[in-house]
Design a protein around this motif. Structure first.
Motif, PDB file in Angstrom:
ATOM      1  N   PRO B 348       8.213  -2.910  -4.485  1.00 28.89           N
ATOM      2  CA  PRO B 348       7.002  -2.311  -3.904  1.00 28.89           C
ATOM      3  C   PRO B 348       5.899  -2.133  -4.951  1.00 28.89           C
ATOM      4  O   PRO B 348       4.730  -2.386  -4.671  1.00 28.89           O
ATOM      5  N   TYR B 349       6.273  -1.707  -6.143  1.00 30.05           N
ATOM      6  CA  TYR B 349       5.289  -1.487  -7.203  1.00 30.05           C
ATOM      7  C   TYR B 349       5.725  -2.243  -8.460  1.00 30.05           C
ATOM      8  O   TYR B 349       6.855  -2.088  -8.909  1.00 30.05           O
ATOM      9  N   GLU B 366       3.544  -3.264  -2.314  1.00 31.92           N
ATOM     10  CA  GLU B 366       2.524  -2.222  -2.188  1.00 31.92           C
ATOM     11  C   GLU B 366       1.387  -2.426  -3.185  1.00 31.92           C
ATOM     12  O   GLU B 366       0.244  -2.522  -2.803  1.00 31.92           O
TER      13      GLU B 366
END
Lengths: 455, 372
Positions: B348-349, B366
């Motif tokens: 996600p990151y 993300e």
């Protein structure tokens, strides 16, 4: 403590009206010794309470899954792997009299996005008496080097036996299994292989989507049921690190994991449940890929459906008998995995327990035990929600919402008919399972009927 | 009589009440308004070049032939009061307003567009094109040659057959595909998919989502791999079971530290956190249920998977996919994959230091960030 001891110590024994006001005169009850409750009634009460508790647990489990699916963090940890040094893969397609559908599956597999030097397509002609073998051979001739046909002339029926027979001929490090009526999309193979970069993963399962939905009411109900089972149940288990189930098709196993747990087991009608639990006991995980979707054909007649459910129930309950205790004793599985694993094992026992619960409640009623109204009400409310593997109405509603295909949700009231049929089919399977060994009859494997016309 | 009627009424009302949900059910069963199979993605929309290929097919279908005598600017917005007499040629490009760039270095934007700071028309260039700065290009841009975007532009999508150069502080909203190299200026923001058939370079300060190229460079050119020339001791786990030995896979039900300069053969599943010391060699893949820390200069032959985060210290090299369910931090000098064996980095990151190279895909679901 006997349930009779819960009787009120005081009773309202007279009501009188004075000057227009109603007054309830409460007097101390006379000290009447409670009547002795027969032991058999107490035993039935305990059994009924146990059953209702179990049903409540299943109901809560379904609520837990649904809420997680709607509001929880969704895990798709492997779906982004699109570039890698891909391992060798064998796609196995057991085919017993599949002339109507096998060509579609093979054609779809020929155009998948996977390095062809790493891909082996292995249709396994299992004692077919129709043109399945010839169709497979034609494909092998027109696609040399990638299609490796296997012809099984004799042996036990059933997918488990076929897989056990064919696996030694497979070259891939990953063994994917598709039913002959499945039509994989271009990216599906990569999506199903990606989780195997995780050394903890032993098996992977994709989502099955019915394509003959419009045929009749049954296919539409099965479409709803499948949506609930995959979109909510399986994905919620994936989200919560529980036990997603390998479903035997649109999925696969790692050869290393398979070998480490002793290979496919032949003496089972549910090789999918069987391998899920043996992998779990061996420290391997099964993962679910909700976005790895594949079309399948669902039964179009109630007879075919009943046979399918009976086969699933028989095979699943065999796994329940085999793996419940080993799972409890297993040191590798987490507490939640054990809990979910046991509940999953019990899904095809629950219909029998639901039926038994109703019988016990009726028996107690006629035995004069009127104080069961609460527990009976609970049974009535939760029975519908406790039928285990068959997605319950709120799961189906959630799945329909998540799929963005909402008009079909109007069919939800009809689901109760599907549940009743499944309930009966499962109970009949359980009865046969209990009594057939006593009368020495041989178990017969029944293939799911296909309805597609050959092209 | 009244009691009997009341009883019948209650029965009828009850039956109606329970039958009520069946009315829409029967209607849906009969009319089959939603009886089609759920849509299964058969054409692989997740493939990084999916949108670029679709746009390419659109361009190939509609782009006028080079000898077409079409004027350079054939469609203006009929609602634009600044161009009331503009020629109108509907359906010349699938019905979409567009600007055709033939010999000019820049697209012939109208004064109104320049004043407004944006154009909503497709830009189609038959050769190289330079896109003036501080503009928003709200429709797709196609160039048969190079695309050079100046400072501080916003693009919806770009497809070019050769190289793409975006100036500093650019923004790509949906996708970019370069048939050659792609060079993204400092502090750009890249939503969606960016892919190149050649090299891709991101300058420091960029934020990104999904990147794909045979060779991806984050910031400055990395220096040579750091490695201490010393013998590594073999790291072994005590109490391995026969099944673990047979499968060459070890399960560790606690946190684990692998000492520096160790060599480990096989796959490792750790149910706690794992700390790998510097200058180790792991000949297998690793999965952790806790955080995973990889010390400087460590080389890993297989993949890295973590239910939590992965932190790669400087100068690590990895051959397999790197997947984390929360964060990945990649320090300077790390190399993910190789040119013949590209790989995927996904979380996600993702935070990357300048001086990192990846071969294949880097996918931050993300937010990805290249530290300047």
């Amino acid at each position: 403590m006997s349930l009779c001891a819960l009787a009120p110590a005081v009773s309202a024994d007279s009501v009188s009206a004075l000057d227009g006001e109603t007054v309830m005169a409460v007097s101390a009850a006379p000290a009447i010794p409670p009547a002795a409750v027969p032991a058999w009634i107490v035993a039935i009460q305990i059994l009924l309470y146990t059953i209702v508790t179990l049903i409540c647990i299943y109901t809560l489990r379904h609520y837990w899954f649904t809420i997680n699916r709607l509001f929880g963090v969704q895990r798709h940890p492997y779906i982004d792997v699109d570039t890698a040094r891909w391992p060798s893969v064998t796609v196995m397609i057991p085919a017993h009299n599949e002339e109507a559908v096998i060509a579609h599956a093979l054609e779809a597999l020929m155009v998948v996005d996977y390095p062809h030097e790493k891909l082996q397509i292995m249709p396994v002609n299992d004692r077919s008496t129709d043109r399945t073998g010839a169709i497979i051979d034609d494909f092998a001739r027109s696609h040399p080097g990638i299609v490796k046909p296997i012809h099984r002339e004799s042996g036990d029926p059933g997918k488990a036996a076929v897989l056990r027979y064919a696996t030694p001929f497979a070259d891939g490090a990953i063994l994917l299994v598709f039913d002959a009526d499945y039509i994989p999309g271009r990216g599906l193979i990569k999506q199903l292989v990606a989780p195997f970069f995780d050394p903890e993963v032993g098996a992977v399962m994709g989502r099955v989507v019915p394509f003959n939905v419009e045929r009749n009411l049954l296919t539409r109900l099965l479409d709803l049921e499948r949506a609930g089972g995959y979109q909510v149940d399986q994905q919620a288990r994936m989200n919560m690190h529980l036990v997603p189930q390998y479903g035997g098709t649109v999925g696969g196993v790692g050869r290393r994991a398979l070998q480490s747990v002793g290979g496919w087991r032949q003496d089972t009608l549910a090789e999918d449940t069987d391998i899920t639990y043996r992998l779990l006991l061996g420290g391997w995980k099964t993962v679910y890929q909700n976005r790895s979707e594949c079309y399948e054909e669902v039964p179009e007649t109630w007879i075919a459906r009943v046979r399918q459910v009976r086969r699933w129930a028989t095979g699943h309950n065999e796994a329940t008998a085999r793996y419940s205790v080993p799972l409890l004793r297993n040191s590798r599985a987490s507490f939640l995995e054990k809990l979910d694993g046991l509940l999953l094992l019990g899904v095809y026992v629950m219909p029998a327990l639901v039926l038994l619960g109703w019988i016990l409640a009726i028996v107690l009623f006629f035995a004069g035990e009127y104080k069961l109204h609460g527990i009976v009400a609970l049974l009535a409310i939760t029975a519908y929600a406790g039928l285990g593997n068959f997605a319950v109405f709120f799961e189906i509603a959630a799945a329909t919402y998540l799929d963005g295909s909402r008009r079909r949700i109007r069919l939800l009231p009809f689901i109760v008919f599907g549940f009743v049929v499944s309930l009966m089919a499962i109970n009949r399977a359980i009865l046969r399972q209990l009594f057939v060994p006593l009368i020495g009859r041989v178990r017969v494997w029944q293939k799911t009927q296909r309805f597609r016309k050959p092209s | 009589m009244i009691e009997a009627l009341a009883a019948v009424g209650i029965v009828v009302l009850t039956v109606l009440w329970f039958a009520l949900p069946f009315l829409p059910a029967i209607a849906e069963w009969h009319y089959k308004r939603d009886a089609h199979p759920l849509r299964v993605v058969q054409d692989y929309e997740r493939e990084v070049r999916h949108f670029a290929r679709r746009f390419r097919a659109y361009v190939d279908t509609h782009l006028p032939a080079p000898d077409d005598a079409a004027p350079a600017e054939v469609w203006l917005d009929v609602d634009d009061p600044s161009a009331p007499d503009a020629p109108i040629e509907p359906s010349r490009f699938g019905g979409a307003p567009y600007v055709l760039v033939r010999d000019e270095p820049e697209p012939p934007l109208t004064d109104a567009e320049r004043a407004a700071g944006y154009t909503a028309r497709l830009l189609l260039a038959e050769a190289d094109v330079t896109l003036p700065g501080r503009m928003a290009y709200l429709s797709e841009v196609y160039a048969a040659g190079n695309v050079r975007g100046e400072y501080n532009n916003i693009y919806r999508a770009i497809l070019c057959d050769r190289d793409a150069f975006l100036g500093a502080e650019s923004m790509v909203l949906r996708w970019l595909h370069a048939g050659g190299d792609a060079h993204i200026g400092a502090s750009s923001v890249l939503y969606g998919r960016l892919s190149a058939e050649g090299n891709m370079v991101l300058e420091p300060g960029c934020r990104f989502a999904r990147l794909h190229a045979p060779h991806l460079r984050f910031g400055e050119e990395p220096e040579g791999l750091w490695a201490q020339a010393r013998n590594r001791s073999t790291f072994e786990l005590a109490g391995a079971t026969a099944a673990e030995l047979a499968a060459r896979r070890w399960l560790v039900h606690r946190s684990l530290r692998i000492p520096p300069a160790s060599r480990f053969r096989g796959d490792l599943v750790v149910y706690g956190t794992l700390h790998i010391g510097e200058d180790c060699v792991i000949e297998g893949s690793i999965k952790t249920h806790g955080d995973l820390y990889v010390g400087r200069g460590t080389h890993i032959e297989g993949g890295l998977v973590s239910v939590h985060s992965i932190q790669l210290e400087a100068d690590c090299s990895l051959k397999g996919p790197v997947l984390a369910e929360t964060n990945i931090w990649i320090a300077k000098g790390c190399r993910m994959g190789t040119r013949p064996n590209p790989t995927t980095v996904s979380a996600p990151y993702i935070t990357v230091d300048s001086g990192v190279v990846a071969y294949g895909t880097v996918w931050a679901r993300e937010r990805g960030e290249l530290r300047g």
